[in-house]
Design a protein around this motif. Sequence first.
Motif, mmCIF file in Angstrom:
data_model
loop_
_atom_site.group_PDB
_atom_site.id
_atom_site.type_symbol
_atom_site.label_atom_id
_atom_site.label_comp_id
_atom_site.label_asym_id
_atom_site.label_seq_id
_atom_site.Cartn_x
_atom_site.Cartn_y
_atom_site.Cartn_z
ATOM 1 N N ARG A 102 0.869 -1.179 0.000
ATOM 2 C CA ARG A 102 0.000 0.000 0.000
ATOM 3 C C ARG A 102 0.901 1.222 0.000
ATOM 4 N NH1 ARG A 102 -5.223 -0.468 -0.182
ATOM 5 N NH2 ARG A 102 -5.608 1.077 1.413
ATOM 6 N N VAL A 103 0.749 2.037 -1.004
ATOM 7 C CA VAL A 103 1.639 3.177 -1.144
ATOM 8 C C VAL A 103 0.836 4.459 -1.271
ATOM 9 C CG1 VAL A 103 3.545 1.868 -2.166
ATOM 10 C CG2 VAL A 103 1.746 2.757 -3.637
ATOM 11 N N PRO A 104 1.399 5.561 -0.775
ATOM 12 C CA PRO A 104 0.677 6.830 -0.787
ATOM 13 C C PRO A 104 0.778 7.575 -2.112
ATOM 14 C CG PRO A 104 2.725 7.078 0.399
ATOM 15 C CD PRO A 104 2.654 5.636 -0.054
ATOM 16 N N PHE A 105 1.305 6.926 -3.121
ATOM 17 C CA PHE A 105 1.382 7.569 -4.434
ATOM 18 C C PHE A 105 0.894 6.577 -5.472
ATOM 19 C CE2 PHE A 105 5.352 5.646 -3.103
ATOM 20 C CZ PHE A 105 5.607 4.752 -4.139
ATOM 21 N N ARG A 106 0.511 7.090 -6.600
ATOM 22 C CA ARG A 106 0.022 6.186 -7.629
ATOM 23 C C ARG A 106 1.204 5.438 -8.232
ATOM 24 N NH1 ARG A 106 -4.667 6.153 -10.197
ATOM 25 N NH2 ARG A 106 -5.250 8.216 -9.446
ATOM 26 N N PRO A 107 1.192 4.112 -8.166
ATOM 27 C CA PRO A 107 2.327 3.353 -8.680
ATOM 28 C C PRO A 107 2.443 3.551 -10.190
ATOM 29 C CG PRO A 107 0.820 1.947 -7.446
ATOM 30 C CD PRO A 107 0.131 3.253 -7.648
ATOM 31 N N THR A 108 3.628 3.854 -10.645
ATOM 32 C CA THR A 108 3.823 3.993 -12.079
ATOM 33 C C THR A 108 4.450 2.713 -12.600
ATOM 34 O OG1 THR A 108 5.791 5.205 -11.434
ATOM 35 C CG2 THR A 108 3.995 6.480 -12.319
ATOM 36 N N SER A 109 3.985 2.282 -13.746
ATOM 37 C CA SER A 109 4.506 1.028 -14.266
ATOM 38 C C SER A 109 5.972 1.202 -14.625
ATOM 39 C CB SER A 109 3.701 0.571 -15.480
ATOM 40 O OG SER A 109 3.690 1.578 -16.443
ATOM 41 N N GLY A 110 6.742 0.156 -14.392
ATOM 42 C CA GLY A 110 8.170 0.233 -14.674
ATOM 43 C C GLY A 110 8.980 0.593 -13.442
ATOM 44 N N LYS A 111 8.292 1.187 -12.445
ATOM 45 C CA LYS A 111 9.003 1.509 -11.208
ATOM 46 C C LYS A 111 8.711 0.439 -10.168
ATOM 47 C CE LYS A 111 10.048 6.281 -10.506
ATOM 48 N NZ LYS A 111 9.798 7.422 -9.635
ATOM 49 N N PRO A 112 9.711 -0.050 -9.508
ATOM 50 C CA PRO A 112 9.451 -1.060 -8.480
ATOM 51 C C PRO A 112 8.703 -0.453 -7.293
ATOM 52 C CG PRO A 112 11.761 -0.424 -8.461
ATOM 53 C CD PRO A 112 11.135 0.282 -9.632
ATOM 54 N N VAL A 113 7.801 -1.241 -6.751
ATOM 55 C CA VAL A 113 7.045 -0.820 -5.569
ATOM 56 C C VAL A 113 7.276 -1.885 -4.510
ATOM 57 C CG1 VAL A 113 4.728 -0.480 -4.668
ATOM 58 C CG2 VAL A 113 5.305 0.352 -6.933
ATOM 59 N N TYR A 114 7.508 -1.460 -3.308
ATOM 60 C CA TYR A 114 7.764 -2.433 -2.258
ATOM 61 C C TYR A 114 6.740 -2.298 -1.144
ATOM 62 C CZ TYR A 114 12.205 -2.709 -4.658
ATOM 63 O OH TYR A 114 13.157 -2.864 -5.621
ATOM 64 N N CYS A 115 6.417 -3.405 -0.534
ATOM 65 C CA CYS A 115 5.550 -3.364 0.630
ATOM 66 C C CYS A 115 6.368 -2.802 1.800
ATOM 67 C CB CYS A 115 5.008 -4.759 0.958
ATOM 68 S SG CYS A 115 6.250 -5.935 1.516
ATOM 69 N N SER A 116 5.667 -2.451 2.848
ATOM 70 C CA SER A 116 6.373 -1.785 3.945
ATOM 71 C C SER A 116 7.451 -2.675 4.553
ATOM 72 C CB SER A 116 5.385 -1.317 5.007
ATOM 73 O OG SER A 116 4.587 -2.398 5.412
ATOM 74 N N ASP A 117 7.199 -3.968 4.589
ATOM 75 C CA ASP A 117 8.192 -4.882 5.155
ATOM 76 C C ASP A 117 9.481 -4.874 4.333
ATOM 77 O OD1 ASP A 117 6.569 -5.599 7.176
ATOM 78 O OD2 ASP A 117 5.980 -7.535 6.335
ATOM 79 N N CYS A 118 9.308 -5.048 3.024
ATOM 80 C CA CYS A 118 10.489 -5.084 2.169
ATOM 81 C C CYS A 118 11.186 -3.726 2.178
ATOM 82 C CB CYS A 118 10.103 -5.465 0.738
ATOM 83 S SG CYS A 118 9.543 -7.164 0.619
ATOM 84 N N PHE A 119 10.374 -2.660 2.165
ATOM 85 C CA PHE A 119 10.965 -1.339 2.151
ATOM 86 C C PHE A 119 11.841 -1.144 3.381
ATOM 87 C CE2 PHE A 119 11.158 3.222 2.647
ATOM 88 C CZ PHE A 119 11.459 3.605 1.356
ATOM 89 N N ARG A 120 11.340 -1.595 4.505
ATOM 90 C CA ARG A 120 12.078 -1.419 5.742
ATOM 91 C C ARG A 120 13.367 -2.254 5.716
ATOM 92 N NH1 ARG A 120 8.324 -3.152 9.655
ATOM 93 N NH2 ARG A 120 6.807 -1.760 8.758
ATOM 94 N N SER A 121 13.251 -3.495 5.254
ATOM 95 C CA SER A 121 14.448 -4.338 5.287
ATOM 96 C C SER A 121 15.489 -3.854 4.275
ATOM 97 C CB SER A 121 14.078 -5.793 5.037
ATOM 98 O OG SER A 121 13.504 -5.937 3.767
ATOM 99 N N MET A 122 15.005 -3.214 3.198
ATOM 100 C CA MET A 122 15.975 -2.680 2.248
ATOM 101 C C MET A 122 16.733 -1.488 2.809
ATOM 102 S SD MET A 122 13.830 -2.967 -1.239
ATOM 103 C CE MET A 122 14.707 -1.574 -1.895
ATOM 104 N N ARG A 123 16.015 -0.762 3.630
ATOM 105 C CA ARG A 123 16.662 0.408 4.221
ATOM 106 C C ARG A 123 17.650 0.013 5.316
ATOM 107 N NH1 ARG A 123 13.165 5.746 5.376
ATOM 108 N NH2 ARG A 123 13.673 6.738 3.421
ATOM 109 N N GLY A 124 17.481 -1.191 5.797
ATOM 110 C CA GLY A 124 18.393 -1.660 6.825
ATOM 111 C C GLY A 124 17.851 -1.441 8.191
#
Length: 124
Positions: A102-124
């Motif tokens: 769930r993202v606060p912006f409209r997902p644009t095709s071609g851009k990766p979108v991550y769920c909050s879990d993945c986003f957090r783990s990517m950030r470290g």
Amino acid sequence: MYTDKTLTCADCGQQFVFTASEQDFYAQRGFTEPRRCPTDRAARKAARQSSGAGYSSGYGEAGSYGGGGGYSSGGSYSSGGYDRGPREMFSATCSNCGNEARVPFRPTSGKPVYCSDCFRSMRG
Ligand SMILES: [Zn+2]
Ligand SMILES: [Zn+2]
């Protein structure tokens, strides 16, 4: 209980209403009184978010301005520019794990979108 308060913005010096419901909201979260008017707060938030991917800690603030049209003075809030509802969320598929993201912006095709879990783990 709370009553509406008029505060003066530390940035632009304009007075703005800190409504009872906002005070309640702030108190519940242990926030101190806002020092800036909603316009400046939104501007600062936008500035902050444009440098990141939109995943700042600002979540939750958006829903707090439901309190009943207190912004009549100054006339700068006339044409619905201020979003008083909860932030619109878009659902997308996480590019990493395939779960719903769930993202606060409209997902644009071609851009990766991550769920909050993945986003957090990517950030470290
Ligand atoms: Zn201001
Ligand atoms: Zn994921």
